[in-house]
Design a protein around this motif. Structure first.
Motif, PDB file in Angstrom:
ATOM      1  N   TRP A  97      38.058  50.056  46.526  1.00 30.85           N
ATOM      2  CA  TRP A  97      39.498  50.300  46.398  1.00 30.85           C
ATOM      3  C   TRP A  97      40.225  49.008  46.006  1.00 30.85           C
ATOM      4  O   TRP A  97      41.046  49.017  45.084  1.00 30.85           O
ATOM      5  CB  TRP A  97      40.060  50.841  47.716  1.00 30.85           C
ATOM      6  CG  TRP A  97      41.539  50.663  47.785  1.00 30.85           C
ATOM      7  CD1 TRP A  97      42.502  51.436  47.187  1.00 30.85           C
ATOM      8  CD2 TRP A  97      42.238  49.600  48.435  1.00 30.85           C
ATOM      9  NE1 TRP A  97      43.748  50.928  47.438  1.00 30.85           N
ATOM     10  CE2 TRP A  97      43.609  49.797  48.211  1.00 30.85           C
ATOM     11  CE3 TRP A  97      41.835  48.509  49.210  1.00 30.85           C
ATOM     12  CZ2 TRP A  97      44.579  48.934  48.715  1.00 30.85           C
ATOM     13  CZ3 TRP A  97      42.798  47.654  49.704  1.00 30.85           C
ATOM     14  CH2 TRP A  97      44.149  47.872  49.458  1.00 30.85           C
ATOM     15  N   ALA A  98      39.936  47.897  46.689  1.00 32.23           N
ATOM     16  CA  ALA A  98      40.627  46.629  46.417  1.00 32.23           C
ATOM     17  C   ALA A  98      40.400  46.187  44.971  1.00 32.23           C
ATOM     18  O   ALA A  98      41.336  45.754  44.289  1.00 32.23           O
ATOM     19  CB  ALA A  98      40.160  45.550  47.394  1.00 32.23           C
ATOM     20  N   ARG A  99      39.173  46.318  44.484  1.00 33.77           N
ATOM     21  CA  ARG A  99      38.889  45.955  43.086  1.00 33.77           C
ATOM     22  C   ARG A  99      39.650  46.868  42.120  1.00 33.77           C
ATOM     23  O   ARG A  99      40.157  46.414  41.098  1.00 33.77           O
ATOM     24  CB  ARG A  99      37.388  46.013  42.813  1.00 33.77           C
ATOM     25  CG  ARG A  99      36.639  44.853  43.411  1.00 33.77           C
ATOM     26  CD  ARG A  99      35.160  44.837  43.016  1.00 33.77           C
ATOM     27  NE  ARG A  99      34.442  43.957  43.898  1.00 33.77           N
ATOM     28  CZ  ARG A  99      33.751  44.334  44.973  1.00 33.77           C
ATOM     29  NH1 ARG A  99      33.641  45.616  45.275  1.00 33.77           N
ATOM     30  NH2 ARG A  99      33.147  43.450  45.729  1.00 33.77           N
ATOM     31  N   SER A 100      39.752  48.168  42.463  1.00 34.35           N
ATOM     32  CA  SER A 100      40.474  49.096  41.585  1.00 34.35           C
ATOM     33  C   SER A 100      41.960  48.765  41.529  1.00 34.35           C
ATOM     34  O   SER A 100      42.634  49.124  40.563  1.00 34.35           O
ATOM     35  CB  SER A 100      40.269  50.545  42.047  1.00 34.35           C
ATOM     36  OG  SER A 100      41.053  50.829  43.196  1.00 34.35           O
ATOM     37  N   GLU A 101      42.467  48.078  42.541  1.00 33.16           N
ATOM     38  CA  GLU A 101      43.874  47.651  42.559  1.00 33.16           C
ATOM     39  C   GLU A 101      44.057  46.261  41.956  1.00 33.16           C
ATOM     40  O   GLU A 101      45.158  45.719  41.968  1.00 33.16           O
ATOM     41  CB  GLU A 101      44.411  47.681  43.993  1.00 33.16           C
ATOM     42  CG  GLU A 101      44.567  49.075  44.553  1.00 33.16           C
ATOM     43  CD  GLU A 101      45.606  49.897  43.807  1.00 33.16           C
ATOM     44  OE1 GLU A 101      46.686  49.364  43.471  1.00 33.16           O
ATOM     45  OE2 GLU A 101      45.342  51.088  43.534  1.00 33.16           O
ATOM     46  N   VAL A 152      53.383  43.463  46.247  1.00 37.57           N
ATOM     47  CA  VAL A 152      52.511  44.351  47.025  1.00 37.57           C
ATOM     48  C   VAL A 152      53.095  45.752  47.174  1.00 37.57           C
ATOM     49  O   VAL A 152      52.368  46.678  47.524  1.00 37.57           O
ATOM     50  CB  VAL A 152      52.161  43.749  48.410  1.00 37.57           C
ATOM     51  CG1 VAL A 152      51.324  42.491  48.262  1.00 37.57           C
ATOM     52  CG2 VAL A 152      53.406  43.482  49.233  1.00 37.57           C
ATOM     53  N   ARG A 153      54.379  45.906  46.870  1.00 34.61           N
ATOM     54  CA  ARG A 153      54.967  47.256  46.916  1.00 34.61           C
ATOM     55  C   ARG A 153      54.376  48.149  45.839  1.00 34.61           C
ATOM     56  O   ARG A 153      54.454  49.370  45.934  1.00 34.61           O
ATOM     57  CB  ARG A 153      56.482  47.178  46.766  1.00 34.61           C
ATOM     58  CG  ARG A 153      57.163  46.462  47.934  1.00 34.61           C
ATOM     59  CD  ARG A 153      58.607  46.252  47.663  1.00 34.61           C
ATOM     60  NE  ARG A 153      58.716  45.398  46.475  1.00 34.61           N
ATOM     61  CZ  ARG A 153      59.855  44.997  45.949  1.00 34.61           C
ATOM     62  NH1 ARG A 153      60.998  45.374  46.473  1.00 34.61           N
ATOM     63  NH2 ARG A 153      59.870  44.222  44.880  1.00 34.61           N
ATOM     64  N   GLN A 154      53.786  47.539  44.807  1.00 35.82           N
ATOM     65  CA  GLN A 154      53.180  48.298  43.721  1.00 35.82           C
ATOM     66  C   GLN A 154      51.716  48.642  43.978  1.00 35.82           C
ATOM     67  O   GLN A 154      51.099  49.335  43.175  1.00 35.82           O
ATOM     68  CB  GLN A 154      53.288  47.501  42.413  1.00 35.82           C
ATOM     69  CG  GLN A 154      54.707  47.156  42.021  1.00 35.82           C
ATOM     70  CD  GLN A 154      55.583  48.385  41.867  1.00 35.82           C
ATOM     71  OE1 GLN A 154      55.184  49.364  41.254  1.00 35.82           O
ATOM     72  NE2 GLN A 154      56.772  48.344  42.450  1.00 35.82           N
ATOM     73  N   VAL A 155      51.155  48.164  45.082  1.00 32.60           N
ATOM     74  CA  VAL A 155      49.746  48.414  45.391  1.00 32.60           C
ATOM     75  C   VAL A 155      49.618  49.729  46.150  1.00 32.60           C
ATOM     76  O   VAL A 155      50.276  49.931  47.179  1.00 32.60           O
ATOM     77  CB  VAL A 155      49.143  47.257  46.222  1.00 32.60           C
ATOM     78  CG1 VAL A 155      47.695  47.549  46.591  1.00 32.60           C
ATOM     79  CG2 VAL A 155      49.252  45.941  45.470  1.00 32.60           C
ATOM     80  N   ARG A 156      48.794  50.609  45.641  1.00 32.37           N
ATOM     81  CA  ARG A 156      48.527  51.894  46.295  1.00 32.37           C
ATOM     82  C   ARG A 156      47.632  51.633  47.506  1.00 32.37           C
ATOM     83  O   ARG A 156      46.550  51.081  47.381  1.00 32.37           O
ATOM     84  CB  ARG A 156      47.812  52.805  45.293  1.00 32.37           C
ATOM     85  CG  ARG A 156      47.397  54.152  45.822  1.00 32.37           C
ATOM     86  CD  ARG A 156      46.580  54.906  44.778  1.00 32.37           C
ATOM     87  NE  ARG A 156      45.494  54.107  44.192  1.00 32.37           N
ATOM     88  CZ  ARG A 156      44.259  54.050  44.696  1.00 32.37           C
ATOM     89  NH1 ARG A 156      43.947  54.713  45.766  1.00 32.37           N
ATOM     90  NH2 ARG A 156      43.333  53.315  44.096  1.00 32.37           N
ATOM     91  N   PRO A 157      48.051  52.007  48.727  1.00 31.38           N
ATOM     92  CA  PRO A 157      47.217  51.757  49.910  1.00 31.38           C
ATOM     93  C   PRO A 157      45.884  52.505  49.853  1.00 31.38           C
ATOM     94  O   PRO A 157      45.781  53.571  49.242  1.00 31.38           O
ATOM     95  CB  PRO A 157      48.069  52.279  51.071  1.00 31.38           C
ATOM     96  CG  PRO A 157      49.461  52.294  50.548  1.00 31.38           C
ATOM     97  CD  PRO A 157      49.341  52.594  49.077  1.00 31.38           C
ATOM     98  N   PHE A 158      44.887  51.942  50.496  1.00 25.66           N
ATOM     99  CA  PHE A 158      43.579  52.579  50.635  1.00 25.66           C
ATOM    100  C   PHE A 158      43.783  53.942  51.278  1.00 25.66           C
ATOM    101  O   PHE A 158      44.448  54.062  52.304  1.00 25.66           O
ATOM    102  CB  PHE A 158      42.681  51.694  51.507  1.00 25.66           C
ATOM    103  CG  PHE A 158      41.314  52.255  51.772  1.00 25.66           C
ATOM    104  CD1 PHE A 158      40.395  52.406  50.751  1.00 25.66           C
ATOM    105  CD2 PHE A 158      40.935  52.608  53.061  1.00 25.66           C
ATOM    106  CE1 PHE A 158      39.123  52.904  51.000  1.00 25.66           C
ATOM    107  CE2 PHE A 158      39.672  53.101  53.315  1.00 25.66           C
ATOM    108  CZ  PHE A 158      38.767  53.251  52.276  1.00 25.66           C
ATOM    109  N   ASP A 159      43.214  55.006  50.656  1.00 23.22           N
ATOM    110  CA  ASP A 159      43.477  56.353  51.152  1.00 23.22           C
ATOM    111  C   ASP A 159      42.278  57.007  51.825  1.00 23.22           C
ATOM    112  O   ASP A 159      42.305  58.203  52.108  1.00 23.22           O
ATOM    113  CB  ASP A 159      44.005  57.250  50.035  1.00 23.22           C
ATOM    114  CG  ASP A 159      43.035  57.399  48.875  1.00 23.22           C
ATOM    115  OD1 ASP A 159      41.934  56.821  48.936  1.00 23.22           O
ATOM    116  OD2 ASP A 159      43.376  58.089  47.908  1.00 23.22           O
TER     117      ASP A 159
END
Length: 191
Positions: free
Chosen positions: A75-79, A169-176
């Motif tokens: 997930w972190a890499r995809s962001e 960081v507001r643009q980062v989609r949280p891990f779901d």
């Protein structure tokens, strides 16, 4: 990379990441836990740095390792995050002064399901996924009642996963996905 000496490690980290440090809650002499963590990311090896201030001297932490770190790393890499150390990812429940009596540790694993209250936040030079958990908050309170300590005004469960790179960081989609944590352990090296 050459070995960095602790005496100027904080300045190296500040220059490398352009970090802003939060000392307001810690008084005039900063605790270098966040700098130590960011420097460990920078050098990709642990850094021994003397603790400063009574709030971080001679303490151990009760932590839980993140068991599904591979999923979290994907997930972190995809962001777009590149500086990752999944083997170090954990959640800190509480800190204790060395030698203090503690309550029994919770030996069970813990699963925290995804929910809308998750968010990515900047925290004193690092970026973390923050989330709520009644189970973790209850354990934190039980440890505090038994003599544990917490250096911040509130307990906000989180997993720190990368140094602050300045992005919004507001643009980062949280891990779901679910967060899977191991049992509580005593960690003498947690920062």
């Amino acid at each position: 990379m050459p070995t960095l000496h602790a005496s100027f490690a904080g300045e190296v980290v500040r220059q490398a990441f352009g970090l802003q440090w939060l000392f307001a809650l810690r008084g005039p002499t900063p605790c270098y836990g966040e700098e130590k963590q960011a420097l460990a990311y920078l050098t990709m090896k642990p850094v021994d740095q003397p603790a400063r201030g009574p709030w971080c001297c001679a303490t151990t932490a009760v932590t839980r390792r993140l068991l599904n770190a591979d999923d979290f790393a994907r997930w972190a890499r995809s962001e777009g995050f590149a500086v990752l150390r999944p083997s170090a990812w954990h959640l800190t429940v509480v800190r204790y002064p060395d030698g203090a009596r503690r309550i029994d540790l919770d030996a069970s694993d813990l699963r925290v399901e995804a929910h809308l209250a998750r968010y990515v936040a900047r925290m004193s030079g690092v970026i973390a996924l923050c989330f709520g958990s009644r189970e973790l908050s209850s354990r934190h309170e039980a440890h505090l009642a038994a003599g544990g300590r917490w250096d911040f005004l509130t307990y906000r469960p989180h997993v720190t996963f990368t140094p602050d790179d300045g992005r919004d960081v507001r643009q980062v989609r949280p891990f779901d996905g679910p967060l899977l944590f191991g049992p509580e352990i005593i960690d003498h090296g947690a920062i």
